[in-house]
Motif scaffolding. Structure first.
Motif, PDB file in Angstrom:
ATOM      1  N   GLY A  45       0.739  -1.407   0.110  1.00  0.00           N
ATOM      2  CA  GLY A  45       0.140   0.095  -0.322  1.00  0.00           C
ATOM      3  C   GLY A  45       0.668   1.379   0.143  1.00  0.00           C
ATOM      4  N   GLN A  46       2.117   1.283   0.384  1.00  0.00           N
ATOM      5  CA  GLN A  46       2.963   2.880   0.549  1.00  0.00           C
ATOM      6  C   GLN A  46       3.406   2.359  -0.938  1.00  0.00           C
ATOM      7  OE1 GLN A  46       6.214   2.101   2.836  1.00  0.00           O
ATOM      8  NE2 GLN A  46       4.817   2.039   4.617  1.00  0.00           N
ATOM      9  N   THR A  47       3.093   4.246  -1.321  1.00  0.00           N
ATOM     10  CA  THR A  47       3.336   4.896  -2.270  1.00  0.00           C
ATOM     11  C   THR A  47       4.821   5.394  -3.088  1.00  0.00           C
ATOM     12  OG1 THR A  47       3.249   6.747  -2.196  1.00  0.00           O
ATOM     13  CG2 THR A  47       1.301   4.779  -3.309  1.00  0.00           C
ATOM     14  N   LEU A  48       5.492   4.840  -4.376  1.00  0.00           N
ATOM     15  CA  LEU A  48       6.569   5.173  -4.509  1.00  0.00           C
ATOM     16  C   LEU A  48       6.923   6.040  -5.056  1.00  0.00           C
ATOM     17  CD1 LEU A  48       6.875   2.053  -4.482  1.00  0.00           C
ATOM     18  CD2 LEU A  48       8.530   2.326  -6.130  1.00  0.00           C
ATOM     19  N   PHE A  49       5.779   6.557  -5.733  1.00  0.00           N
ATOM     20  CA  PHE A  49       5.487   7.916  -6.865  1.00  0.00           C
ATOM     21  C   PHE A  49       4.287   8.169  -7.175  1.00  0.00           C
ATOM     22  CE2 PHE A  49       7.710   5.633  -9.793  1.00  0.00           C
ATOM     23  CZ  PHE A  49       6.606   5.946 -10.865  1.00  0.00           C
ATOM     24  N   VAL A  50       3.595   9.061  -7.488  1.00  0.00           N
ATOM     25  CA  VAL A  50       2.307   9.601  -7.446  1.00  0.00           C
ATOM     26  C   VAL A  50       2.471  10.831  -9.281  1.00  0.00           C
ATOM     27  CG1 VAL A  50      -0.104  10.856  -7.127  1.00  0.00           C
ATOM     28  CG2 VAL A  50       1.287   9.405  -5.326  1.00  0.00           C
ATOM     29  N   GLU A  51       1.206   9.594  -9.605  1.00  0.00           N
ATOM     30  CA  GLU A  51       0.909  10.433 -10.991  1.00  0.00           C
ATOM     31  C   GLU A  51       1.298  12.604 -10.861  1.00  0.00           C
ATOM     32  OE1 GLU A  51      -2.104   8.907 -13.068  1.00  0.00           O
ATOM     33  OE2 GLU A  51      -2.376  10.058 -14.472  1.00  0.00           O
ATOM     34  N   GLY A  52       2.135  12.925 -12.037  1.00  0.00           N
ATOM     35  CA  GLY A  52       1.735  14.230 -11.929  1.00  0.00           C
ATOM     36  C   GLY A  52       2.742  14.638 -10.742  1.00  0.00           C
TER      37      GLY A  52
ATOM     38  N   LYS B  24       2.379  18.477  -7.596  1.00  0.00           N
ATOM     39  CA  LYS B  24       0.886  18.860  -7.831  1.00  0.00           C
ATOM     40  C   LYS B  24       0.141  18.101  -6.796  1.00  0.00           C
ATOM     41  CE  LYS B  24       2.350  19.485 -12.837  1.00  0.00           C
ATOM     42  NZ  LYS B  24       1.768  18.780 -14.040  1.00  0.00           N
ATOM     43  N   ASN B  25       0.959  17.057  -6.534  1.00  0.00           N
ATOM     44  CA  ASN B  25      -0.604  16.185  -5.211  1.00  0.00           C
ATOM     45  C   ASN B  25      -0.138  15.623  -3.965  1.00  0.00           C
ATOM     46  OD1 ASN B  25      -2.247  15.339  -7.790  1.00  0.00           O
ATOM     47  ND2 ASN B  25      -0.833  14.648  -9.195  1.00  0.00           N
ATOM     48  N   THR B  26      -0.654  16.331  -3.285  1.00  0.00           N
ATOM     49  CA  THR B  26      -0.244  15.998  -1.392  1.00  0.00           C
ATOM     50  C   THR B  26       0.064  14.033  -1.686  1.00  0.00           C
ATOM     51  OG1 THR B  26      -1.377  16.975  -1.234  1.00  0.00           O
ATOM     52  CG2 THR B  26      -0.496  15.494   0.770  1.00  0.00           C
ATOM     53  N   ILE B  27       1.480  13.740  -1.218  1.00  0.00           N
ATOM     54  CA  ILE B  27       2.635  12.769  -0.994  1.00  0.00           C
ATOM     55  C   ILE B  27       3.717  12.261   0.613  1.00  0.00           C
ATOM     56  CG2 ILE B  27       3.611  12.669  -2.638  1.00  0.00           C
ATOM     57  CD1 ILE B  27       4.143   9.991  -3.581  1.00  0.00           C
ATOM     58  N   GLU B  28       3.486  11.612   0.896  1.00  0.00           N
ATOM     59  CA  GLU B  28       4.697  10.948   1.499  1.00  0.00           C
ATOM     60  C   GLU B  28       5.610  10.969   0.662  1.00  0.00           C
ATOM     61  OE1 GLU B  28       1.822   9.415   1.770  1.00  0.00           O
ATOM     62  OE2 GLU B  28       0.774   9.134   4.079  1.00  0.00           O
ATOM     63  N   PHE B  48       4.483  18.739   6.605  1.00  0.00           N
ATOM     64  CA  PHE B  48       4.311  17.732   7.570  1.00  0.00           C
ATOM     65  C   PHE B  48       4.917  16.863   7.852  1.00  0.00           C
ATOM     66  CE2 PHE B  48       0.194  19.971   7.668  1.00  0.00           C
ATOM     67  CZ  PHE B  48      -0.008  20.295   8.591  1.00  0.00           C
ATOM     68  N   LEU B  49       5.919  16.484   9.366  1.00  0.00           N
ATOM     69  CA  LEU B  49       6.559  15.417  10.407  1.00  0.00           C
ATOM     70  C   LEU B  49       5.559  14.942  10.749  1.00  0.00           C
ATOM     71  CD1 LEU B  49      10.215  16.771  10.601  1.00  0.00           C
ATOM     72  CD2 LEU B  49       9.070  15.429   8.622  1.00  0.00           C
ATOM     73  N   GLY B  50       5.579  13.207  11.158  1.00  0.00           N
ATOM     74  CA  GLY B  50       4.768  12.678  11.943  1.00  0.00           C
ATOM     75  C   GLY B  50       5.502  11.518  11.874  1.00  0.00           C
ATOM     76  N   LYS B  51       4.532  10.356  12.777  1.00  0.00           N
ATOM     77  CA  LYS B  51       4.768   9.257  13.011  1.00  0.00           C
ATOM     78  C   LYS B  51       3.465   8.117  13.235  1.00  0.00           C
ATOM     79  CE  LYS B  51       9.018   9.436  15.288  1.00  0.00           C
ATOM     80  NZ  LYS B  51      10.765   9.632  16.181  1.00  0.00           N
ATOM     81  N   LYS B  52       3.687   6.945  12.716  1.00  0.00           N
ATOM     82  CA  LYS B  52       2.711   6.204  13.227  1.00  0.00           C
ATOM     83  C   LYS B  52       1.232   7.440  12.735  1.00  0.00           C
ATOM     84  CE  LYS B  52       4.375   3.419  16.295  1.00  0.00           C
ATOM     85  NZ  LYS B  52       5.272   3.654  17.268  1.00  0.00           N
ATOM     86  N   ALA B  80       7.503  11.649   6.234  1.00  0.00           N
ATOM     87  CA  ALA B  80       7.216  13.005   5.679  1.00  0.00           C
ATOM     88  C   ALA B  80       6.021  13.775   4.717  1.00  0.00           C
ATOM     89  CB  ALA B  80       8.812  13.649   5.147  1.00  0.00           C
ATOM     90  N   LYS B  81       5.155  14.407   4.785  1.00  0.00           N
ATOM     91  CA  LYS B  81       3.982  14.512   4.015  1.00  0.00           C
ATOM     92  C   LYS B  81       4.181  15.614   3.263  1.00  0.00           C
ATOM     93  CE  LYS B  81      -1.167  12.947   3.590  1.00  0.00           C
ATOM     94  NZ  LYS B  81      -1.413  12.380   4.833  1.00  0.00           N
ATOM     95  N   ILE B  82       3.861  15.695   1.551  1.00  0.00           N
ATOM     96  CA  ILE B  82       3.957  17.138   1.676  1.00  0.00           C
ATOM     97  C   ILE B  82       2.714  17.258   0.608  1.00  0.00           C
ATOM     98  CG2 ILE B  82       5.439  16.838  -0.371  1.00  0.00           C
ATOM     99  CD1 ILE B  82       7.033  19.268  -0.809  1.00  0.00           C
ATOM    100  N   PHE B  83       2.404  18.573   0.893  1.00  0.00           N
ATOM    101  CA  PHE B  83       0.870  19.102   0.547  1.00  0.00           C
ATOM    102  C   PHE B  83       0.740  19.396  -1.059  1.00  0.00           C
ATOM    103  CE2 PHE B  83       0.323  18.807   4.900  1.00  0.00           C
ATOM    104  CZ  PHE B  83      -0.302  18.068   4.635  1.00  0.00           C
ATOM    105  N   SER B  84      -0.124  19.466  -1.436  1.00  0.00           N
ATOM    106  CA  SER B  84       0.050  19.829  -3.376  1.00  0.00           C
ATOM    107  C   SER B  84       0.521  21.169  -3.738  1.00  0.00           C
ATOM    108  CB  SER B  84      -1.621  19.261  -3.765  1.00  0.00           C
ATOM    109  OG  SER B  84      -2.139  20.530  -3.315  1.00  0.00           O
ATOM    110  N   GLY B  85       1.173  21.823  -4.109  1.00  0.00           N
ATOM    111  CA  GLY B  85       1.807  23.453  -4.851  1.00  0.00           C
ATOM    112  C   GLY B  85       2.824  23.251  -3.950  1.00  0.00           C
ATOM    113  N   SER B  86       3.208  22.468  -3.274  1.00  0.00           N
ATOM    114  CA  SER B  86       4.359  22.904  -2.426  1.00  0.00           C
ATOM    115  C   SER B  86       5.848  22.643  -3.652  1.00  0.00           C
ATOM    116  CB  SER B  86       4.496  22.102  -1.231  1.00  0.00           C
ATOM    117  OG  SER B  86       3.602  22.461  -0.832  1.00  0.00           O
ATOM    118  N   GLU B  87       6.624  23.941  -2.986  1.00  0.00           N
ATOM    119  CA  GLU B  87       7.297  24.334  -3.799  1.00  0.00           C
ATOM    120  C   GLU B  87       9.063  23.722  -3.160  1.00  0.00           C
ATOM    121  OE1 GLU B  87       8.874  27.224  -7.471  1.00  0.00           O
ATOM    122  OE2 GLU B  87       8.213  27.260  -5.496  1.00  0.00           O
TER     123      GLU B  87
END
Lengths: 238, 122
Positions: A45-52, B24-28, B48-52, B80-87
């Motif tokens: 379920g963990q992602t390596l990368f996401v489209e876009g 362009k998309n929010t992702i870990e 954001f940084l977080g655990k579990k 670490a999760k980054i939000f869409s639009g972040s540079e």
């Protein structure tokens, strides 16, 4: 407490080294690659990368399975292919655009190595075996895409499912007496997505295949019983 | 915890060396326990940084994430999760090595590199 850091595995010891694009490198070059790469285990379920999103390099599957998918306009996910041991992912974005056109997600715990873009581009310039390995990989990808387009437009669901089972046999088949076990955990939804049909249709045709003694099922694992019949149905030569 | 923030003039020094990218998309971008593929210098937006699955710390522009762990080959202590639009500027291993090599001849880079590599773990 200090976290224990496992010793990184060198590329020479990778179980999939002989299948990948780096198989032509000599030991010193593989050592240099090992020093540069990053290896991680992705949980299901963990992602390596996401489209876009932007691309930073290429991923090499050491052991396991990664789902390569694309989202449709309606938000529905289409699975393009399953990347497995020795496969490279994200290589197209090295040469085309800076952003991924697909998403990659682990469908089971999978070991994946990453090499950054600057290093891999330098390697391609300096080592012809890596360049030819990548060109060969791109050519195989193109061939597979052409086959898939032809299959989607010309074949009915039974034929497409027969073809999928044979493709999975080639990539994940394990011989067990007279049967070939498909050693991959795919949900019925994922299988249906791979051949572009509804899950209900896939389940019905799988059931027909079982009745016709083409396949056997134990728990959720599928076994191929009659490969010649599936080959004839799928109408492919390999 | 010490998390150094790079000033705009320091970020400007890195501009010719590093690649800038927009999510362009929010992702870990880094999973807890993974060695980061690349480090990130956030220029615009939010991470954001977080655990579990509990995100606790907001990362602001000027902050680097994951560069130290990447160079040392250490697992990152948090997701670490980054939000869409972040540079971000990408601090890949090749670019970090380039910065380290340049720092011996370019005195401006050394203190910036120190800030990038000595942000403490969360």
């Amino acid at each position: 407490m200090q976290r224990k850091i496992p010793a990184p595995r060198v590329c020479q010891d990778c179980p999939s080294q002989a299948k990948g694009i780096f198989c032509g490198l000599n030991d010193p070059d593989l050592k240099s690659l090992s020093d540069h790469k990053v290896e991680n285990t992705y949980k299901k379920g963990q992602t390596l990368f996401v489209e876009g999103n932007p691309s930073f390099g290429i991923y090499c599957v050491s052991k396991g399975n990664i789902k390569i998918s694309k989202l449709g306009e309606n938000g529905k996910e289409s699975i393009i292919r399953i990347a497995t041991d020795g496969d490279v992912i994200g290589h197209r974005s090295l040469f085309t655009e800076d952003y991924y056109s697909i998403s990659a997600t682990a469908i089971q715990d999978t070991n994946v190595c990453f090499v950054d873009k600057k290093y891999i581009l330098k390697l391609i310039q300096e080592k012809p075996t890596v360049a030819s390995g990548l060109i060969s990989k791109l050519a195989r990808d193109l061939g597979a895409s052409e086959n898939k387009v032809a299959s989607f437009s010309q074949k009915n669901v039974r034929e497409k499912l027969a073809e999928l089972l044979l493709v999975l046999k080639q990539s994940h088949g394990v011989q067990e007496k007279d049967l070939t076990k498909l050693d991959i955990k795919l949900t019925r939804e994922e299988m249906a997505s791979l051949i572009g049909t509804a899950t209900e249709t896939l389940i019905r045709i799988l059931s027909e295949f079982k009745d016709e003694d083409l396949i056997h099922q134990e728990n959720k694992i599928l076994y191929i019983k009659n490969e010649p019949a599936l080959l004839e149905m799928a109408n492919i030569i390999y | 915890m010490t998390r150094h923030i790079l000033a705009p003039n320091e970020i400007l020094v890195l501009e010719p060396i590093l690649e800038k990218r927009v999510f362009k998309n929010t992702i870990e971008i880094i999973y807890e326990g993974h060695i980061p593929h690349v480090g990130y210098l956030l220029i615009q937006g939010e991470a954001f940084l977080g655990k579990k699955n509990k995100f606790k710390q907001v990362i602001r522009p000027g902050t680097t994430i994951g560069a130290r762990e990447l160079l040392n080959g250490h697992p990152h202590p948090s997701t670490a999760k980054i939000f869409s639009g972040s540079e971000v500027y990408i601090l890949c291993r090749s670019s970090l090595m380039e910065l380290i090599n340049n720092s011996s001849t370019n005195p401006v880079i050394q203190p910036i590199l120190n800030k990038i590599l000595h942000s403490e773990l969360v």
